[in-house]
Scaffold this motif. Sequence first.
Motif, mmCIF file in Angstrom:
data_model
loop_
_atom_site.group_PDB
_atom_site.id
_atom_site.type_symbol
_atom_site.label_atom_id
_atom_site.label_comp_id
_atom_site.label_asym_id
_atom_site.label_seq_id
_atom_site.Cartn_x
_atom_site.Cartn_y
_atom_site.Cartn_z
ATOM 1 N N THR A 55 0.766 -1.183 0.200
ATOM 2 C CA THR A 55 -0.138 0.433 -0.042
ATOM 3 C C THR A 55 1.267 1.410 0.405
ATOM 4 O O THR A 55 2.356 1.064 0.382
ATOM 5 C CB THR A 55 -1.031 0.391 1.133
ATOM 6 N N ALA A 56 0.241 2.244 -0.755
ATOM 7 C CA ALA A 56 1.098 3.714 -0.677
ATOM 8 C C ALA A 56 1.748 3.805 1.229
ATOM 9 O O ALA A 56 2.800 4.168 1.539
ATOM 10 C CB ALA A 56 0.056 4.442 -0.744
ATOM 11 N N ARG A 57 0.802 3.847 2.037
ATOM 12 C CA ARG A 57 1.550 3.785 3.525
ATOM 13 C C ARG A 57 2.690 3.332 3.807
ATOM 14 O O ARG A 57 4.010 3.281 3.737
ATOM 15 C CB ARG A 57 0.183 3.642 4.418
ATOM 16 N N LYS A 58 2.626 2.239 3.779
ATOM 17 C CA LYS A 58 3.092 0.846 3.801
ATOM 18 C C LYS A 58 4.847 1.834 2.675
ATOM 19 O O LYS A 58 5.782 1.159 3.303
ATOM 20 C CB LYS A 58 3.117 -0.515 3.224
ATOM 21 N N GLN A 59 4.913 1.819 1.610
ATOM 22 C CA GLN A 59 5.700 2.141 0.738
ATOM 23 C C GLN A 59 6.709 3.265 1.478
ATOM 24 O O GLN A 59 7.886 3.139 1.427
ATOM 25 C CB GLN A 59 5.183 2.431 -0.624
ATOM 26 N N GLU A 60 5.443 4.581 2.172
ATOM 27 C CA GLU A 60 6.155 5.628 2.592
ATOM 28 C C GLU A 60 7.244 5.248 4.499
ATOM 29 O O GLU A 60 8.156 5.614 4.296
ATOM 30 C CB GLU A 60 4.741 6.245 3.023
ATOM 31 N N LEU A 61 6.980 4.305 4.906
ATOM 32 C CA LEU A 61 7.244 3.651 5.401
ATOM 33 C C LEU A 61 8.369 3.200 5.385
ATOM 34 O O LEU A 61 9.201 3.109 5.958
ATOM 35 C CB LEU A 61 6.236 2.742 6.988
ATOM 36 N N LEU A 62 8.229 2.030 4.038
ATOM 37 C CA LEU A 62 9.763 1.515 4.043
ATOM 38 C C LEU A 62 10.766 2.355 3.221
ATOM 39 O O LEU A 62 11.779 2.154 3.321
ATOM 40 C CB LEU A 62 9.281 0.068 3.091
#
Length: 122
Positions: A68-75
């Motif tokens: 997800t976009a949120r997960k990609q931001e965290l990664l």
Amino acid sequence: MPPYLKSLLDEIAPAIKNYLNQAAESKMRVAKARERSAEAMEKLMENLPEIVQQSIPARAEPRKRKITARKQELLDMINKLRDENMTYEEIAAHLQENNIPTFSGRGRWHAQTIHRLYMYYP
């Protein structure tokens, strides 16, 4: 030979002969069984590499996980912090201090979690 001994021998001779025949037949059966066992073992050893290969399951391709976009931001954040030479422990503490929720929204960030994410999603 005294007559009573001859009579006794004549009486038990068929039983002894029968016993010896059965013992000989039994030894023959055992010898044949050992021969069959040796042949079976030889065939097994010849086919063992193929048997082992067939018993090992093929490795499945890893599932492609949706990010997800949120997960990609965290990664991306984790990768950036690692590039800045922060340790996994420091990154976990940074995420906790900034109240950034875990992916599940429960629990706390741990160094091991950061390490796994960093290694699995380079």
